[in-house]
Structures are given as structure tokens and as C-alpha cells.
Design an enzyme around this catalytic site. Structure first.
Site, short mmCIF file in Angstrom:
data_model
loop_
_atom_site.label_atom_id
_atom_site.label_comp_id
_atom_site.label_asym_id
_atom_site.label_seq_id
_atom_site.Cartn_x
_atom_site.Cartn_y
_atom_site.Cartn_z
N CYS A 402 0.83 -1.21 0.00
CA CYS A 402 0.00 0.00 0.00
C CYS A 402 0.87 1.26 0.00
O CYS A 402 1.46 1.58 -1.02
CB CYS A 402 -0.99 -0.05 1.16
SG CYS A 402 -2.40 1.03 0.86
N HIS A 528 -3.61 -5.22 0.61
CA HIS A 528 -3.00 -5.80 1.81
C HIS A 528 -3.11 -7.32 1.79
O HIS A 528 -4.04 -7.88 2.39
CB HIS A 528 -3.69 -5.26 3.06
CG HIS A 528 -3.52 -3.79 3.24
ND1 HIS A 528 -2.52 -3.26 4.03
CD2 HIS A 528 -4.19 -2.74 2.73
CE1 HIS A 528 -2.60 -1.94 4.00
NE2 HIS A 528 -3.60 -1.59 3.22
N GLU A 530 -1.52 -9.46 3.40
CA GLU A 530 -1.30 -10.08 4.72
C GLU A 530 -2.59 -10.50 5.41
O GLU A 530 -2.59 -11.43 6.22
CB GLU A 530 -0.50 -9.15 5.64
CG GLU A 530 -1.11 -7.79 5.90
CD GLU A 530 -0.79 -6.76 4.81
OE1 GLU A 530 -0.26 -7.16 3.75
OE2 GLU A 530 -1.08 -5.57 5.02
N1 GLN Z 1 -1.73 6.72 2.83
C1 GLN Z 1 -1.92 5.94 1.66
C2 GLN Z 1 -3.31 6.10 1.07
O1 GLN Z 1 -4.20 6.57 1.73
C3 GLN Z 1 -1.67 4.47 1.95
C4 GLN Z 1 -2.62 3.84 2.89
C5 GLN Z 1 -2.15 2.51 3.42
O2 GLN Z 1 -0.96 2.22 3.43
N2 GLN Z 1 -3.07 1.70 3.91
O3 GLN Z 1 -3.52 5.76 -0.07
#
Ligand code: GLN
Length: 560
Positions: A402, A528, A530
Site C-alpha cells: 500500500c 494488503h 497479509e
Molecule cells: N496513505 C496511503 C493512502 O491513503 C496508503 C494507505 C495505506 O498504506 N493503507 O492511499
């Protein structure tokens, strides 16, 4: 009041003495004891804080936010809606132990309960009456519990973990609701399990049971007599301590259970089984005796216990003070490691003061992979980008999750494309190369809670990519939690220097994953993975990353 199958049983898990003593793992392990016997389970977690969901909580204080595949629209009264997919991290433990995907509605918070009562009052649901904690708030709590219990297929056993510690003011209405529920369904359908801390005093060579006695007394004062006491301690409880707790807390000795420190937490259900807890619960509920089938779980646990090698993964970031901030990532790495026979040592690298490339080389000494974590905001970001640059410079396996994928792409844009001020607009809204920018739908959003792009989405994997090789399929679902995303036009331009898109969303327009072709292993994903990893079933992406790290170790490791 209820329409649940008459035989649904309830296990309520409360905590004493301290928070953070592993009630989540205990609850998940209790669920496993029923699963070993072929009984179906569902777990509810009650969080007494006033937030509607934990999505806005600081992960350093509260630990990771778990994201479910399903989203849930919480409607406290018609006309008000809250989208929920962000829930307490204990649900990660529940999913990993039981293998069952949860619904966000299984996480009940005080915020959700109070808002439904207060908005209900304005709508006239209580006309003429004084609205009170008892019975109106407690009724709202019981209604929520029954809604979850009654969702088909009705489980044999519902386990309810009550967050916090007995005696906390904010948990009182929930404990009172439990007391009422016990009366409604009958004592024989309820098991009350109290998880407590039993400190071992080295100076006197003795377990100290007094804090447990006090917390059980507090529980008794609320009309709840525990049936089983689970004692967290450094080591197995001795007979003397067990006898004392039994006597003072009014439970048989056989029902005072040890929960000692163990190197592999997945072993806890087996430890409970050895202590006879599965049999005790089944007898307590007068359920049919069935031979527990622990074989599969034992084999999974043994893969963790028999790891011979180890690899080191660097995790540069700012949330380094509480390892729980990245609980699911740590577990996903461990699952993949166990499948390859290696222990994964995570090396936290604090980038709070934005170290440059040169000063990051020393802490990267001897590491075999770099994982860039999810996150928000500007703190520590330049250090994270520099860490990604090192992965490009030295061919170190890289996995960006992310924010980690977004910052890894920024590093690539700066280094390979020469776009010196490339950035995400989350940090630099005025960059001339906004390779990461706000999602279109986010431009209209003011509220902070539950407003990100959340939950499970279909992803399309591009054939011929490394990602496709790892997944072995073209289409799957992954879980998202973001406001910003990789911008197609920029990523397209980066193709000439070896960055390719390896996954899109279902429309084919939004970039969901990128990889660098001329590199041993360099992948960044907007989602994600994970959250989908399980012991015994590592996620293919984490597995690929760990295998690449093992290869890097064979090549000599580090940034050499
Ligand atoms: N801050 C970034 C976004 O809002 C990544 C968010 C995250 O890592 N879950 O896109």
C-alpha cells in the site's frame, strides 16, 4: 427475545488485572477447541471505546487495524449510514486461528451502541420514557449480539470477547448485558472464562494470585461467577498457585488453566487441549462428546517449531514502537517462513528523522529483504523512499504494501526517471510529478471515519508478470484501505525503465500492483495481502518474497 437455535452456546471471555494479556489469542484458541470436535463457531468482539470503529485510531497506541473482505453498512437508525470494514486487530487472530472470514458487524463498539440509542431517542423510539443505561443501552447491546447469533447458518457456539479489563467504567454496560443474557438463555448454555495475569515473583520464587483474586471478586460483584480461569504467566502454573486460585475464586482446580509464554502462539489450542479444557467445555455445555481431531493443526504448528534457518527482513517506517502496528504483516511473514523452514526476524528501522541512503546502509547490513509498510502522512517518508532506493541499487528483494508500494514507486520515479521531485500528493501536493494522487471519489470526502476505499475487491493479474507466476491465476480478491493510488500515465511512462503493471482493478483502469522487471524481486501492491495469509496457507506473494530473500541470503545478503 431471541430466535436462535435453542442449542447455541455462549462463551464470554473477560479480562482481569491488565489489558494486553492475550485475550484475543485465548478466545481464538477456545474456538479452536470446538472446531477440533467439528462444532461450528462464530466470534464477537466488544470494544468498549466510543469510536464507531477503530479505523481512526493511532496504530502505535492501539495496534493494527484489521480489514475485512466484506464491508458492512451500519445503520443506527434509518437515514444514517456508516460503512465499516476496519475492525479490531483481534479479528486477524480469529481469522488466522479459525480460518473463518468474519463480518465487520461482529465487532461491537460502545460508539455504535450509544449512537443507535441516542439517534433512536430523537426518532421517538422511547417516547415518554427516560432513556437509561439499564435497560436501553443494555437492550441495544443484547439486540446486536442476537443479530449476529441469528445470522444463518446458526453456529453451535458463539464466543464473545469483551475488550478491556473488568472494572473499567466503559465496559460496565456490556458486563451487565452479559449478566442479563445469562438469565435469559439459562446458566447451562453459558461459560464464563476469565483471563487473568498471574505474576511470578522471582525474589520469593512464587506465583502471586492476589491480583487474580481481586479481579474475580470484581466480576462476582457484577453478578458473574467465572466457570474457567485462564492464567497468563511466564511459565506453567504450579499446583500451589492453582489450588489457591481455585479456593479463592470459587472454581474447581481442574478449571484453573495455564496460559504460559510459548514460542509459537498457534500452539495454545493444543496446550489447552492437553490440559483438558476442550473436554471441560463440552461437559459444561452437555454437548455430545466427540474425539478431537487435532492432527492437521499439530502439523501446522510443527512447521513453525522445526524451522532451522533464519532470514532478516528490514522494515523501515515510523510506527516502529509497537510491533502490533503491523501484526498481520509479521504473521504473514512467519507463515511464509515456516513453509520454507526459516524463522523470519524483522528488523525495525526507524525512519522518523528521514535518514539518507548512506546512513541507511549500516542498519541494512546483513538483511535479506526490505518490506515497506502501509502508512499515512509525511513523517519518516523520505527515509522510507531512500530504503526503497537501496533495494533498487543493490538488487535486494523488495515488497511494498500500500503506502510502501506508493513510496517504492516514488523512489523508482526519482532514481530511474530522473523526476527529482516525484512524490505522492499526500505529502507534496505541489510536486511536478504526482505519481501517486488522490482517488477521484475521495476529492468529495470530508469525514475521516470509514471513508477510504475499503474492503475486498476483485483484482486482475497481468499474464506474463512475476505476480501472475506467484498467484497462478488471473483473477482474485484482495483487501484494500487507501485514499491515494498510483497514476496510470506516470506508471506507463516508467515502463521504458523496466517498471510494469502486474495487476489492475476489475475495470482495468486502476493500477493495483507494479513490479520491476530487471530485478531479482521487486513488487509493490496497492492492497494488503497479509490479511489473507493463514498458518499452513501462506499468501503466495509473501511466500515469493520470503523465497527471494532466502535466495538473496545465499548470494551473500545485505546491500553488498
Ligand atoms: N496513505 C496511503 C493512502 O491513503 C496508503 C494507505 C495505506 O498504506 N493503507 O492511499
Amino acid at each position: 427475545m431471541n430466535s436462535a437455535e435453542p442449542e447455541t452456546r455462549f462463551v464470554f471471555v473477560t479480562g482481569g488485572v491488565l489489558s494486553g494479556i492475550g485475550k484475543g489469542v485465548t478466545t481464538a484458541s477456545l474456538a479452536k477447541l470446538f472446531q477440533f470436535r467439528g462444532y461450528t463457531v462464530r466470534i464477537i468482539k466488544i470494544d468498549p471505546y466510543l469510536n464507531i470503529d477503530p479505523g481512526t485510531l493511532n496504530p502505535i497506541e492501539h495496534g493494527e487495524v484489521f480489514v475485512t473482505d466484506k464491508t458492512w453498512v451500519f445503520v443506527p437508525v434509518p437515514g444514517f449510514e456508516f460503512l465499516i470494514s476496519e475492525i479490531d486487530q483481534d479479528f486477524g487472530t480469529y481469522e488466522r486461528f479459525t480460518g473463518i472470514e468474519v463480518s465487520p458487524s461482529q465487532n461491537i463498539t460502545s460508539g455504535q451502541i450509544y449512537i443507535s440509542v441516542i439517534l433512536g431517542e430523537r426518532r421517538g423510539s422511547f417516547l415518554g420514557r427516560t432513556v437509561q443505561i439499564i435497560p436501553h443501552v443494555t437492550d441495544a447491546i443484547k439486540k446486536r449480539i442476537w443479530e449476529i447469533v441469528d445470522t444463518p447458518p446458526c453456529p453451535d457456539v458463539v464466543l464473545v470477547e469483551i475488550g478491556g479489563t473488568v472494572g473499567d467504567i466503559e465496559a460496565m454496560p456490556f458486563l451487565e448485558a452479559v449478566r442479563q443474557l445469562v438469565l435469559e438463555v439459562g446458566r447451562s448454555r453459558v461459560a464464563l472464562v476469565h483471563v487473568t495475569l498471574v505474576p511470578y515473583m522471582k525474589s520469593v520464587g512464587e506465583f502471586k494470585t492476589k491480583p487474580t483474586q481481586h479481579s474475580v471478586r470484581t466480576l462476582q460483584g457484577l453478578g458473574l461467577q467465572p466457570d474457567i480461569i485462564v492464567c497468563r504467566a511466564d511459565k506453567e502454573l504450579g499446583d500451589a498457585a492453582r489450588a489457591k486460585i481455585a479456593l479463592f475464586c470459587n472454581v474447581p482446580e481442574s478449571r484453573v488453566i495455564s496460559n504460559p509464554d510459548i514460542p509459537v502462539t498457534y500452539e495454545l489450542p493444543l496446550s489447552f487441549e492437553r490440559q483438558g479444557l476442550g473436554k471441560i467445555l463440552v461437559e459444561h455445555f452437555q454437548m455430545e462428546h466427540r474425539k478431537p481431531d487435532t492432527g492437521l493443526w499439530e502439523r501446522v504448528v510443527s512447521t513453525f517449531q522445526s524451522c532451522t534457518g533464519s532470514i532478516a527482513i528490514a522494515m523501515p517506517g515510523k510506527y516502529t514502537s509497537l510491533s502490533d502496528s503491523y501484526k498481520s504483516i509479521n504473521e504473514a511473514l512467519r507463515h511464509a517462513g515456516a513453509a520454507c523452514g526459516v524463522r523470519v526476524d524483522v528488523r525495525w528501522i526507524d525512519t522518523d528523522d528521514d535518514p539518507d541512503v548512506a546512513s541507511l546502509l549500516a542498519p541494512m547490513e546483513g538483511i535479506h529483504g526490505i518490506l515497506l509498510t502501509p502508512g499515512f502522512g509525511a513523517r519518516g517518508v523520505e527515509g522510507m523512499i531512500n530504503a526503497a532506493t537501496i533495494s533498487l541499487d543493490h538488487g535486494i528483494p523488495f515488497l511494498g504494501i500500500c503506502y510502501g508500494a506508493q513510496l517504492g514507486t516514488v523512489a523508482f520515479a526519482r532514481k530511474m526517471m530522473g523526476w527529482k521531485d516525484a512524490h505522492t500528493t499526500e505529502v507534496n501536493p505541489h510536486t511536478s510529478h504526482p505519481v501517486v494522487d488522490l482517488l477521484e471519489e475521495q476529492r468529495r470526502t470530508q469525514d475521516k471515519g470509514g471513508t477510504m476505499r475499503l474492503g475486498g475487491q476483485e483484482i486482475r493479474i497481468v499474464e506474463g508478470t512475476r505476480l501472475h507466476e506467484l498467484y497462478g491465476e488471473k483473477c482474485t480478491r484482495e483487501r484494500f484501505r487507501h485514499r491515494y493510488h498510483l497514476i496510470n500515465d506516470y506508471v506507463d511512462k516508467m515502463r521504458e525503465k523496466g517498471m510494469v503493471v502486474s495487476a489492475y482493478d476489475s475495470t482495468g483502469r486502476m493500477v493495483n500492483a507494479v513490479e520491476v522487471t530487471d530485478h531479482p524481486f521487486w513488487i509493490g501492491v496497492q492492497y494488503h495481502p497479509e490479511f489473507r495469509s493463514r498458518p499452513g496457507h501462506p499468501h503466495p506473494l509473501y511466500l515469493g518474497f520470503v523465497k527471494a530473500a532466502i535466495q538473496h541470503q545465499k548470494r551473500g545478503g545485505g546491500a553488498s
